[in-house]
Write a protein that holds these residues in place. Structure first.
Motif, PDB file in Angstrom:
ATOM      1  N   LEU A  13       2.526  14.376  -9.390  1.00 44.38           N
ATOM      2  CA  LEU A  13       3.571  15.211  -9.595  1.00 44.38           C
ATOM      3  C   LEU A  13       4.124  15.390 -11.029  1.00 44.38           C
ATOM      4  O   LEU A  13       4.177  16.461 -11.492  1.00 44.38           O
ATOM      5  CB  LEU A  13       4.884  14.996  -8.399  1.00 44.38           C
ATOM      6  N   THR A  14       4.300  14.261 -11.530  1.00 42.41           N
ATOM      7  CA  THR A  14       4.419  14.466 -12.956  1.00 42.41           C
ATOM      8  C   THR A  14       3.327  14.950 -14.069  1.00 42.41           C
ATOM      9  O   THR A  14       3.864  15.756 -14.812  1.00 42.41           O
ATOM     10  CB  THR A  14       5.247  12.706 -13.529  1.00 42.41           C
TER      11      THR A  14
ATOM     12  N   VAL B 262       4.021   5.577  -5.391  1.00 41.98           N
ATOM     13  CA  VAL B 262       3.754   5.617  -7.193  1.00 41.98           C
ATOM     14  C   VAL B 262       2.674   6.574  -7.486  1.00 41.98           C
ATOM     15  O   VAL B 262       2.976   7.300  -8.416  1.00 41.98           O
ATOM     16  CB  VAL B 262       3.883   4.067  -7.690  1.00 41.98           C
ATOM     17  N   ALA B 263       1.657   6.630  -6.958  1.00 40.27           N
ATOM     18  CA  ALA B 263       0.650   7.523  -7.228  1.00 40.27           C
ATOM     19  C   ALA B 263       0.932   8.817  -6.909  1.00 40.27           C
ATOM     20  O   ALA B 263       0.687  10.025  -7.945  1.00 40.27           O
ATOM     21  CB  ALA B 263      -0.817   7.143  -6.256  1.00 40.27           C
TER      22      ALA B 263
ATOM     23  N   ALA C 249       0.809  -1.218  -0.174  1.00 45.30           N
ATOM     24  CA  ALA C 249      -0.024   0.152   0.176  1.00 45.30           C
ATOM     25  C   ALA C 249       0.887   1.135  -0.117  1.00 45.30           C
ATOM     26  O   ALA C 249       0.620   2.182  -0.700  1.00 45.30           O
ATOM     27  CB  ALA C 249      -0.765  -0.071   1.085  1.00 45.30           C
ATOM     28  N   GLY C 250       1.751   1.244   0.796  1.00 40.93           N
ATOM     29  CA  GLY C 250       2.907   2.320   0.850  1.00 40.93           C
ATOM     30  C   GLY C 250       3.385   2.645  -0.533  1.00 40.93           C
ATOM     31  O   GLY C 250       3.836   3.730  -0.935  1.00 40.93           O
TER      32      GLY C 250
END
Length: 44
Positions: free
Chosen positions: A21-22, A15-16, A9-10
């Motif tokens: 931000l990208t 990644v999300a 989950a972390g």
């Protein structure tokens, strides 16, 4: 097993966040033409 689920989950949250931000991209703007002061000016 709980630790593995928490780690997954972390990782998914990291990644999300990176993808969000990208997607936002770099902020628009420019650099200042004035140089930055590196010393404190003398007081009168």
């Amino acid at each position: 097993m709980r630790a593995l689920i928490a780690a997954a989950a972390g990782l998914a949250a990291a990644v999300a966040l990176a993808l969000a931000l990208t997607a936002v991209g770099t902020p628009s703007g420019g650099t200042s033409p004035k140089p930055l002061l590196t010393t404190v000016p003398a007081h009168p």
